[in-house]
Design an enzyme around this catalytic site. Structure first.
Site, mmCIF file in Angstrom:
data_model
loop_
_atom_site.group_PDB
_atom_site.id
_atom_site.type_symbol
_atom_site.label_atom_id
_atom_site.label_comp_id
_atom_site.label_asym_id
_atom_site.label_seq_id
_atom_site.Cartn_x
_atom_site.Cartn_y
_atom_site.Cartn_z
ATOM 1 N N GLY A 189 0.815 -1.213 0.000
ATOM 2 C CA GLY A 189 0.000 0.000 0.000
ATOM 3 C C GLY A 189 0.842 1.253 0.000
ATOM 4 O O GLY A 189 0.599 2.188 0.771
ATOM 5 N N ALA A 190 1.831 1.311 -0.895
ATOM 6 C CA ALA A 190 2.864 2.356 -0.828
ATOM 7 C C ALA A 190 2.662 3.508 -1.793
ATOM 8 O O ALA A 190 3.522 4.374 -1.900
ATOM 9 C CB ALA A 190 4.240 1.727 -1.077
ATOM 10 N N SER A 191 1.534 3.569 -2.479
ATOM 11 C CA SER A 191 1.392 4.584 -3.523
ATOM 12 C C SER A 191 1.182 5.989 -2.978
ATOM 13 O O SER A 191 1.442 6.971 -3.679
ATOM 14 C CB SER A 191 0.240 4.229 -4.469
ATOM 15 N N ARG A 192 0.742 6.095 -1.738
ATOM 16 C CA ARG A 192 0.470 7.422 -1.181
ATOM 17 C C ARG A 192 0.338 7.324 0.338
ATOM 18 O O ARG A 192 0.432 6.249 0.913
ATOM 19 C CB ARG A 192 -0.809 8.004 -1.783
ATOM 20 N N VAL A 200 -2.859 -7.682 -2.264
ATOM 21 C CA VAL A 200 -2.096 -8.432 -1.256
ATOM 22 C C VAL A 200 -2.835 -9.646 -0.727
ATOM 23 O O VAL A 200 -2.211 -10.552 -0.162
ATOM 24 C CB VAL A 200 -1.675 -7.524 -0.084
ATOM 25 N N ASN A 212 0.970 -2.612 5.335
ATOM 26 C CA ASN A 212 0.246 -1.349 5.443
ATOM 27 C C ASN A 212 -1.018 -1.302 4.589
ATOM 28 O O ASN A 212 -1.936 -0.554 4.894
ATOM 29 C CB ASN A 212 1.171 -0.192 5.021
ATOM 30 N N SER A 271 -5.065 0.029 13.740
ATOM 31 C CA SER A 271 -5.759 1.302 13.921
ATOM 32 C C SER A 271 -6.322 1.400 15.329
ATOM 33 O O SER A 271 -6.674 0.377 15.947
ATOM 34 C CB SER A 271 -6.906 1.415 12.906
ATOM 35 N N TYR A 273 -14.227 -2.582 9.477
ATOM 36 C CA TYR A 273 -12.843 -2.090 9.573
ATOM 37 C C TYR A 273 -12.264 -2.341 10.962
ATOM 38 O O TYR A 273 -11.149 -2.856 11.096
ATOM 39 C CB TYR A 273 -12.818 -0.596 9.251
ATOM 40 N N LYS A 309 -9.021 -4.756 11.917
ATOM 41 C CA LYS A 309 -7.806 -4.227 12.540
ATOM 42 C C LYS A 309 -7.574 -4.830 13.926
ATOM 43 O O LYS A 309 -6.418 -5.003 14.349
ATOM 44 C CB LYS A 309 -7.878 -2.704 12.622
#
Length: 248
Positions: A13-16, A65, A91, A143, A156, A160
């Site tokens: 999840g590294a694009s932003r 993923v 992430n 989270s 969610y 988590k």
């Protein structure tokens, strides 16, 4: 001092947002980074550019993923390119917020699949390599919703919270191989998603944070550097709260 000199790290999840900040901070601290997102995009290109500007080696791997094939390719890419894997940052995550009585089954399943099954797939594949090496770090991004709950986040928060239980159990399994597994309780962070909040909601959330502000992605990246470095060699099976004191 570069705390991750010559380490090899994967960040999903590294694009932003938080993922980009972690990957970039790792690169600044000497790590070579394999970055992941579901597909090529301009934000991902920007992540790669920023990492390469630090002088670090950056390899993108695209795919979801929760798929075993993506998880396997992430670890294989690290080993093919660098001969090892030192750190995995799980992430990648999604939200499908909605009150339970309006939540469709697919909205529940999507969140559990990415947030929990994705963590399972990537951790399992990374553990195979790290057990062979008898060293490694796995860091899960959870989270504070796992602690406090939040209206509209039954899916969610459950995902988590499950990630934390997964972390504690895996830490007990892998400790004898010198593989450390930890997690982060992340609070409200300044990302594209939080910037879209109505002003009133933003104000209410900020009011409940003792520091009087929301966090930055870089403030999540710092503890990840600590957990990935030799400063944390006796930290295992725990969760660091990064919420400005909002839920401690």
């Amino acid at each position: 001092m570069r705390l991750l000199e010559d380490k090899v790290a994967i960040v999903t999840g590294a694009s932003r947002g938080i993922g980009r900040a972690i990957a970039l901070e790792f690169a600044k601290n000497g790590a070579n980074v394999i970055v992941n997102s579901t597909k090529p995009s301009e934000p991902m290109d920007e992540t790669i550019r920023l990492i390469e500007e630090t002088g670090a080696f950056c390899t993108p791997v695209y795919g979801s993923v929760e798929k075993e094939s993506t998880a396997r390719e992430l670890i294989d890419s690290a080993v093919r390119t660098h001969g090892k894997l030192d750190i995995l940052i799980n992430n990648a995550g999604v939200t499908r917020d909605k009150p339970l009585m309006l939540m469709r089954e697919d909205e529940f399943d999507d969140v559990m699949s990415v947030n929990l099954k994705g963590t399972y797939q990537c951790s399992r594949e990374a553990a195979r390599q790290m057990m062979k090496q008898r060293s490694g770090r796995i860091i899960q991004v959870s989270s504070i919703s796992a602690l406090s709950g939040r209206p509209g986040q039954c899916n969610y928060a459950a995902s988590k919270a499950a990630v934390v239980g997964f972390t504690k159990s895996l830490a007990r399994e892998l400790g004898k191989f010198n593989v450390l597994v930890n997690a982060l309780y992340v609070g409200v962070i300044d990302t594209e998603m939080t910037r879209k909040m109505p002003a009133a909601a933003h104000k209410e959330i900020t009011r409940n944070i003792p520091l009087g502000r929301i966090g930055t992605p870089e403030e999540v990246a710092g503890p990840c550097v600590f957990l990935g470095s030799d400063l944390s060699t006796f930290v295992n099976g725990t969760t660091i709260n990064i919420s400005g004191g909002a839920y401690t």
